[in-house]
Motif scaffolding. Structure first.
Motif, PDB file in Angstrom:
ATOM      1  N   LEU A  48      25.666 -21.921 -47.322  1.00 23.37           N
ATOM      2  CA  LEU A  48      25.071 -23.090 -46.832  1.00 23.37           C
ATOM      3  C   LEU A  48      23.960 -22.852 -45.960  1.00 23.37           C
ATOM      4  CD1 LEU A  48      28.221 -25.592 -46.340  1.00 23.37           C
ATOM      5  CD2 LEU A  48      26.499 -25.788 -48.146  1.00 23.37           C
ATOM      6  N   ALA A  49      23.841 -21.646 -45.695  1.00 23.42           N
ATOM      7  CA  ALA A  49      22.710 -21.007 -44.974  1.00 23.42           C
ATOM      8  C   ALA A  49      21.975 -20.049 -45.766  1.00 23.42           C
ATOM      9  CB  ALA A  49      23.224 -20.315 -43.633  1.00 23.42           C
ATOM     10  N   TYR A  50      20.529 -19.980 -45.688  1.00 25.60           N
ATOM     11  CA  TYR A  50      20.089 -19.061 -46.553  1.00 25.60           C
ATOM     12  C   TYR A  50      18.489 -18.617 -45.449  1.00 25.60           C
ATOM     13  CZ  TYR A  50      16.458 -22.821 -46.837  1.00 25.60           C
ATOM     14  OH  TYR A  50      15.800 -24.019 -46.532  1.00 25.60           O
ATOM     15  N   ALA A  51      18.110 -17.387 -46.025  1.00 28.68           N
ATOM     16  CA  ALA A  51      17.148 -16.539 -45.127  1.00 28.68           C
ATOM     17  C   ALA A  51      15.964 -17.058 -45.592  1.00 28.68           C
ATOM     18  CB  ALA A  51      17.452 -15.102 -45.345  1.00 28.68           C
ATOM     19  N   VAL A  52      15.072 -17.227 -44.498  1.00 30.36           N
ATOM     20  CA  VAL A  52      13.515 -17.401 -44.742  1.00 30.36           C
ATOM     21  C   VAL A  52      12.858 -16.229 -44.246  1.00 30.36           C
ATOM     22  CG1 VAL A  52      11.710 -18.836 -44.195  1.00 30.36           C
ATOM     23  CG2 VAL A  52      13.824 -19.804 -44.894  1.00 30.36           C
ATOM     24  N   ASP A  53      12.058 -15.633 -44.802  1.00 28.27           N
ATOM     25  CA  ASP A  53      11.238 -14.420 -44.326  1.00 28.27           C
ATOM     26  C   ASP A  53      10.259 -14.654 -43.242  1.00 28.27           C
ATOM     27  OD1 ASP A  53      12.433 -12.606 -45.941  1.00 28.27           O
ATOM     28  OD2 ASP A  53      10.914 -12.800 -47.429  1.00 28.27           O
TER      29      ASP A  53
END
Length: 408
Positions: A148-153
């Motif tokens: 439910l959480a994801y990485a953004v560069d």
């Protein structure tokens, strides 16, 4: 974090009714509690430019609710946070050439003093965000592990983490608390600390959960690496730490409806499967010189400056109580003039106090329990005095207990 001195609240004979307030999520008046313990989380200040009358009006609204709960015989668990690390605070500290920690500490102390002068009942737990950084990071890690959480560069740091707002559950979906359409959400996200234009996000509305360390930016070691939390998840974690879910009322200014309360609720449900709160309550905005009172506009009327001008804090309190807590309204000098004259009438009347019971107490309790209708309560007291009603011990105590105004 230390709180402020609790005012003495007289115990009145009998018990008042359980108050009803407006729930923003269902858009109807609801009874606030059917249990012996009522719980409330009120979003606190970001400590700079404290304490303007918009702040004071919000905390006075929930002070009134708490006083009514106590009068109804309920126990109350109250939690409030202080967002003592956030972009606006850091920007103000940089502008003024001061350490952000010193600015937060000084403004928090000023806030405490203002609340004490206004006789606002303090929270049982007053929690700075910087006190729970590790716990917030742990919660974000749980969301990440659950997908439910994801990485953004980021071009200048390690990736940041965002919440996937496509998450749905019986207790929450996007729009469940705010009842807003997508276009309005996008507009408010851009205005209120979101970043809908950031590339790499799955949805422009997805809110920041964890900001990785940048140069010259505060950061803490955590299970996520060095960084600091996003805004909304801080309140979710603090509320769940100190209060049983779902809490009775989640309160704050109406400018928190979206995105703050919407996503605080979403994060909480994603973490424990339950609704954050049974009721989402919001106080109206206070304007000055035709514009909403805000730090960005600089059109602030500060409690501390009014007090420094020898204005009785009871006058300030009565002026704020003269407007309904859910209304948007504009502050003028007339509010102080009317409140000052009202206090003079009431204190003159109270000086004739006799030791007798008073049937008017039931009327006062009933008026206030109907969505915290303090303007109607002030008018009812004015009418009682004008009609020659007695200043009984019980009624003078009631004005103190329910409205927070000591007349003697």
């Amino acid at each position: 974090m230390k709180t402020w001195t609790r005012p003495t609240v007289p115990r009145l004979p009998g018990f008042g009714p359980i108050p009803r307030i407006f729930d923003s999520a269902t858009r109807r008046l609801v009874e606030t509690s059917t249990e012996d313990v009522a719980s409330i989380y009120v979003c606190g200040i970001t400590p700079y430019d404290a304490t303007h009358l918009g702040h004071a009006a919000t905390y006075l609204a929930y002070d009134t609710l708490i006083r009514l709960w106590l009068d109804a015989g309920l126990s109350v668990d109250y939690v409030q946070n202080s967002t003592d690390v956030d972009d606006p605070l850091l920007e103000r500290a940089a502008r003024d050439g001061v350490d952000w920690r010193d600015l937060a500490a000084a403004q928090t102390e000023l806030f405490r003093g203002d609340m004490e002068q206004l006789r606002i009942i303090p929270p049982d737990h007053y929690v700075a965000v910087t006190e729970v950084i590790g716990e917030v990071a742990d919660a974000v890690k749980i969301l990440e592990d659950a997908g439910l959480a994801y990485a953004v560069d980021s071009p200048d740091a390690a990736p940041d983490l965002y919440f996937d707002s496509s998450f749905t559950a019986p207790a929450w979906h996007l729009g469940a608390e705010s009842n807003l359409d997508r276009a309005t959400m996008l507009e408010l996200s851009a205005e209120r600390g979101g970043d809908p234009q950031r590339s790499g996000k799955r949805d422009p509305l997805d809110p920041l959960l964890w900001r990785s360390e940048r140069s010259d930016d505060p950061a803490w070691d955590s299970v996520l690496g060095r960084g600091r939390p996003g805004w909304h998840v801080e309140c979710s974690v603090i509320a769940m730490k100190y209060l049983r879910s779902p809490i009775t009322v989640n309160g704050g200014g109406s400018d928190l409806i979206f995105p703050h309360h919407e996503f605080s609720a979403g994060h909480a449900t994603a973490l424990n499967g339950q609704a954050l709160a049974g009721i989402y309550s919001h106080a109206g905005m206070v304007a000055y010189h035709g514009e909403k009172m805000s730090k960005s506009l600089g059109n602030l009327v500060l409690v501390s400056r009014l007090a420094a001008a020898d204005i009785d804090p009871r006058v300030i309190r009565l002026a704020l109580l003269s407007e309904h807590y859910r209304s948007d309204w504009e502050w003028t000098d007339a509010h102080l003039d009317i409140a000052r004259k009202r206090l003079e009438r009431w204190t003159t009347w109270a000086a004739t106090m006799a030791d007798e019971t008073d049937a008017f107490l039931a009327e006062l309790r009933l008026v206030l329990s109907d969505d915290l209708d303090s303007p109607a309560a002030l008018t009812a007291i004015d009418s009682h005095i004008a009609a020659g009603g007695s200043a009984s011990v019980v009624l003078v105590d009631a004005i103190d207990a329910l409205l927070g105004v000591q007349l003697l």
